[in-house]
Design a protein around this motif. Sequence first.
Motif, PDB file in Angstrom:
ATOM      1  N   GLU A  83       0.837  -1.204   0.000  1.00 27.67           N
ATOM      2  CA  GLU A  83       0.000   0.000   0.000  1.00 27.67           C
ATOM      3  C   GLU A  83       0.870   1.252   0.000  1.00 27.67           C
ATOM      4  O   GLU A  83       0.566   2.237  -0.658  1.00 27.67           O
ATOM      5  N   TRP A  84       1.958   1.214   0.735  1.00 23.91           N
ATOM      6  CA  TRP A  84       2.885   2.346   0.780  1.00 23.91           C
ATOM      7  C   TRP A  84       3.469   2.628  -0.600  1.00 23.91           C
ATOM      8  O   TRP A  84       3.637   3.789  -0.998  1.00 23.91           O
ATOM      9  N   ASP A  85       3.763   1.590  -1.358  1.00 26.94           N
ATOM     10  CA  ASP A  85       4.297   1.764  -2.716  1.00 26.94           C
ATOM     11  C   ASP A  85       3.210   2.207  -3.693  1.00 26.94           C
ATOM     12  O   ASP A  85       3.487   2.924  -4.653  1.00 26.94           O
ATOM     13  N   ARG A  86       1.986   1.758  -3.468  1.00 26.29           N
ATOM     14  CA  ARG A  86       0.886   2.081  -4.369  1.00 26.29           C
ATOM     15  C   ARG A  86       0.482   3.553  -4.278  1.00 26.29           C
ATOM     16  O   ARG A  86       0.119   4.172  -5.270  1.00 26.29           O
ATOM     17  N   ARG A  87       0.563   4.137  -3.098  1.00 23.14           N
ATOM     18  CA  ARG A  87       0.105   5.516  -2.903  1.00 23.14           C
ATOM     19  C   ARG A  87       0.793   6.533  -3.803  1.00 23.14           C
ATOM     20  O   ARG A  87       0.116   7.329  -4.460  1.00 23.14           O
ATOM     21  N   PRO A  88       2.128   6.595  -3.864  1.00 25.32           N
ATOM     22  CA  PRO A  88       2.756   7.601  -4.733  1.00 25.32           C
ATOM     23  C   PRO A  88       2.366   7.432  -6.202  1.00 25.32           C
ATOM     24  O   PRO A  88       2.154   8.419  -6.901  1.00 25.32           O
ATOM     25  N   ALA A  89       2.249   6.182  -6.650  1.00 31.88           N
ATOM     26  CA  ALA A  89       1.854   5.947  -8.037  1.00 31.88           C
ATOM     27  C   ALA A  89       0.443   6.477  -8.282  1.00 31.88           C
ATOM     28  O   ALA A  89       0.179   7.122  -9.305  1.00 31.88           O
ATOM     29  N   GLU A  90      -0.450   6.245  -7.332  1.00 36.10           N
ATOM     30  CA  GLU A  90      -1.823   6.725  -7.459  1.00 36.10           C
ATOM     31  C   GLU A  90      -1.862   8.255  -7.452  1.00 36.10           C
ATOM     32  O   GLU A  90      -2.569   8.876  -8.251  1.00 36.10           O
ATOM     33  N   LEU A  91      -1.099   8.870  -6.572  1.00 38.89           N
ATOM     34  CA  LEU A  91      -1.065  10.325  -6.508  1.00 38.89           C
ATOM     35  C   LEU A  91      -0.486  10.925  -7.797  1.00 38.89           C
ATOM     36  O   LEU A  91      -0.990  11.926  -8.316  1.00 38.89           O
ATOM     37  N   ASN A  92       0.565  10.310  -8.336  1.00 38.44           N
ATOM     38  CA  ASN A  92       1.145  10.799  -9.598  1.00 38.44           C
ATOM     39  C   ASN A  92       0.145  10.669 -10.745  1.00 38.44           C
ATOM     40  O   ASN A  92       0.053  11.549 -11.597  1.00 38.44           O
ATOM     41  N   GLU A  93      -0.581   9.576 -10.756  1.00 35.23           N
ATOM     42  CA  GLU A  93      -1.591   9.382 -11.802  1.00 35.23           C
ATOM     43  C   GLU A  93      -2.676  10.456 -11.713  1.00 35.23           C
ATOM     44  O   GLU A  93      -3.055  11.045 -12.723  1.00 35.23           O
ATOM     45  N   ARG A  94      -3.134  10.732 -10.503  1.00 34.50           N
ATOM     46  CA  ARG A  94      -4.137  11.790 -10.328  1.00 34.50           C
ATOM     47  C   ARG A  94      -3.581  13.140 -10.749  1.00 34.50           C
ATOM     48  O   ARG A  94      -4.275  13.957 -11.342  1.00 34.50           O
ATOM     49  N   TRP A  95      -2.322  13.394 -10.408  1.00 33.76           N
ATOM     50  CA  TRP A  95      -1.692  14.667 -10.768  1.00 33.76           C
ATOM     51  C   TRP A  95      -1.642  14.827 -12.291  1.00 33.76           C
ATOM     52  O   TRP A  95      -1.926  15.898 -12.818  1.00 33.76           O
ATOM     53  N   GLU A  96      -1.312  13.761 -12.978  1.00 39.96           N
ATOM     54  CA  GLU A  96      -1.269  13.818 -14.446  1.00 39.96           C
ATOM     55  C   GLU A  96      -2.659  14.080 -15.019  1.00 39.96           C
ATOM     56  O   GLU A  96      -2.812  14.843 -15.973  1.00 39.96           O
ATOM     57  N   LYS A  97      -3.679  13.454 -14.437  1.00 35.59           N
ATOM     58  CA  LYS A  97      -5.052  13.691 -14.898  1.00 35.59           C
ATOM     59  C   LYS A  97      -5.442  15.150 -14.696  1.00 35.59           C
ATOM     60  O   LYS A  97      -6.057  15.768 -15.555  1.00 35.59           O
ATOM     61  N   ARG A  98      -5.077  15.721 -13.532  1.00 30.58           N
ATOM     62  CA  ARG A  98      -5.391  17.111 -13.259  1.00 30.58           C
ATOM     63  C   ARG A  98      -4.680  18.025 -14.240  1.00 30.58           C
ATOM     64  O   ARG A  98      -5.224  19.031 -14.659  1.00 30.58           O
ATOM     65  N   LYS A  99      -3.463  17.693 -14.614  1.00 29.02           N
ATOM     66  CA  LYS A  99      -2.724  18.499 -15.588  1.00 29.02           C
ATOM     67  C   LYS A  99      -3.468  18.504 -16.932  1.00 29.02           C
ATOM     68  O   LYS A  99      -3.571  19.531 -17.578  1.00 29.02           O
ATOM     69  N   GLN A 100      -3.974  17.328 -17.316  1.00 29.99           N
ATOM     70  CA  GLN A 100      -4.694  17.228 -18.597  1.00 29.99           C
ATOM     71  C   GLN A 100      -5.974  18.047 -18.567  1.00 29.99           C
ATOM     72  O   GLN A 100      -6.346  18.666 -19.545  1.00 29.99           O
ATOM     73  N   ILE A 101      -6.648  18.067 -17.424  1.00 28.73           N
ATOM     74  CA  ILE A 101      -7.882  18.823 -17.301  1.00 28.73           C
ATOM     75  C   ILE A 101      -7.585  20.308 -17.304  1.00 28.73           C
ATOM     76  O   ILE A 101      -8.385  21.123 -17.721  1.00 28.73           O
TER      77      ILE A 101
END
Length: 158
Positions: free
Chosen positions: A137-155
């Motif tokens: 879970e600790w490893d999954r969190r940064p990947a999830e946050l980066n993915e959300r950040w990329e989505k926000r950039k696209q929006i």
Amino acid sequence: MAERNDKGQFEKGHTGNPLGRGARRQRRHRLPVSNRLTAFEVAEMPIEMKGRDGENEVTTYYRGVLIAMARKGMAGHAPSQRAFLEQVDRAAAAYGDSHALIQFLFRETARLETLVDQYEAKAVTRRTGVLEVSQEEWDRRPAELNERWEKRKQIGFT
């Protein structure tokens, strides 16, 4: 100078001061930062207030004042109506283009608070007093946050 009528009054549409009143300097909010922070802290303090269903509910001072102002305005108190509508207009103007971002941040904050509550519940059941998170879970969190950040950039939020 404008002419006066036989009663000594100026004729309609004419004035004794053709230049008009001088421009007033606008007052700016000049409270020190500590006073503003204190005001925000007080506005966020919890209070009990009678809710819609007649039962007491916990809310903030700020929300309570707005509710009281709206109730008094609905009873016909014109200054309260005006003050409440000014607050609503200010809130609407503050959102402007950032409304979608603010809504996202509210949802994200609520999600994070839920996660913290879940982790605290797990810590209480284990009686360790320490929040334990698995390595996956600790490893999954940064990947999830980066993915959300990329989505926000696209929006276009960034």
